[in-house]
Design a protein around this motif. Sequence first.
Motif, short mmCIF file in Angstrom:
data_model
loop_
_atom_site.label_atom_id
_atom_site.label_comp_id
_atom_site.label_asym_id
_atom_site.label_seq_id
_atom_site.Cartn_x
_atom_site.Cartn_y
_atom_site.Cartn_z
N PRO A 181 25.62 20.94 49.71
CA PRO A 181 25.15 22.18 49.10
C PRO A 181 23.64 22.19 48.96
CG PRO A 181 25.77 20.73 47.36
CD PRO A 181 25.98 19.98 48.67
N SER A 206 28.94 7.11 54.47
CA SER A 206 28.23 8.18 53.77
C SER A 206 26.75 7.82 53.80
CB SER A 206 28.73 8.35 52.33
OG SER A 206 28.45 7.19 51.57
N ASP A 220 22.64 14.97 50.80
CA ASP A 220 23.65 14.43 51.70
C ASP A 220 23.12 14.49 53.13
OD1 ASP A 220 25.92 13.84 53.22
OD2 ASP A 220 27.26 14.97 51.90
N GLU A 263 29.17 13.61 43.52
CA GLU A 263 30.14 14.70 43.64
C GLU A 263 29.94 15.46 44.96
OE1 GLU A 263 31.71 17.70 40.36
OE2 GLU A 263 29.64 18.14 40.96
N ASN A 264 31.05 15.73 45.66
CA ASN A 264 31.06 16.48 46.92
C ASN A 264 30.32 15.80 48.06
OD1 ASN A 264 32.57 18.64 45.82
ND2 ASN A 264 30.70 19.43 44.89
N PHE A 267 29.85 14.04 51.44
CA PHE A 267 30.58 14.04 52.71
C PHE A 267 30.75 12.60 53.18
CE2 PHE A 267 30.76 14.29 57.36
CZ PHE A 267 31.78 15.20 57.52
N ASN A 322 25.79 15.66 55.90
CA ASN A 322 26.18 17.07 55.83
C ASN A 322 25.05 17.85 55.17
OD1 ASN A 322 27.66 19.41 56.00
ND2 ASN A 322 29.01 18.92 54.29
N LEU A 369 22.96 17.16 45.21
CA LEU A 369 24.31 16.85 44.72
C LEU A 369 24.20 16.24 43.33
CD1 LEU A 369 25.73 15.23 47.96
CD2 LEU A 369 26.10 17.56 47.15
#
Length: 115
Positions: free
Chosen positions: A37, A19, A30, A62-63, A65, A33, A49
């Motif tokens: 978001p 990551s 991120d 959280e979330n 990738f 990715n 994030l």
Amino acid sequence: ERNKIAAAENGNSLRVVCSFVQVYKEQVLDLLNPALPNSLPSNGVVRGLKIRYSATRDFYVENLFVEEAADADHALSLFEGGVRHKRMAETRMNAASSRSHCLFTLTVQQLERGT
């Protein structure tokens, strides 16, 4: 081969997941990715994030990738791709300043035979 992720000496297999996050202007982004978001919404404000805490996971993003690396070259290409997604802003003192912190994480898991 040197770049392959080898099996452990006891015959168990190893799994490596990666990551890559950047903390930029108090936002967690991120880098593996970049489209989710933390894409720019219509108002142009970067949404990062969220950092969470749970008793079972401690602190986590959280979330976030994560991608499994097949070998050392794959892990290096993930790192290099993430660096290309870093947000940068020059300062009067440094034209290439990122004004941020990045964390590339390799998690090595030993899997028992048959899993």
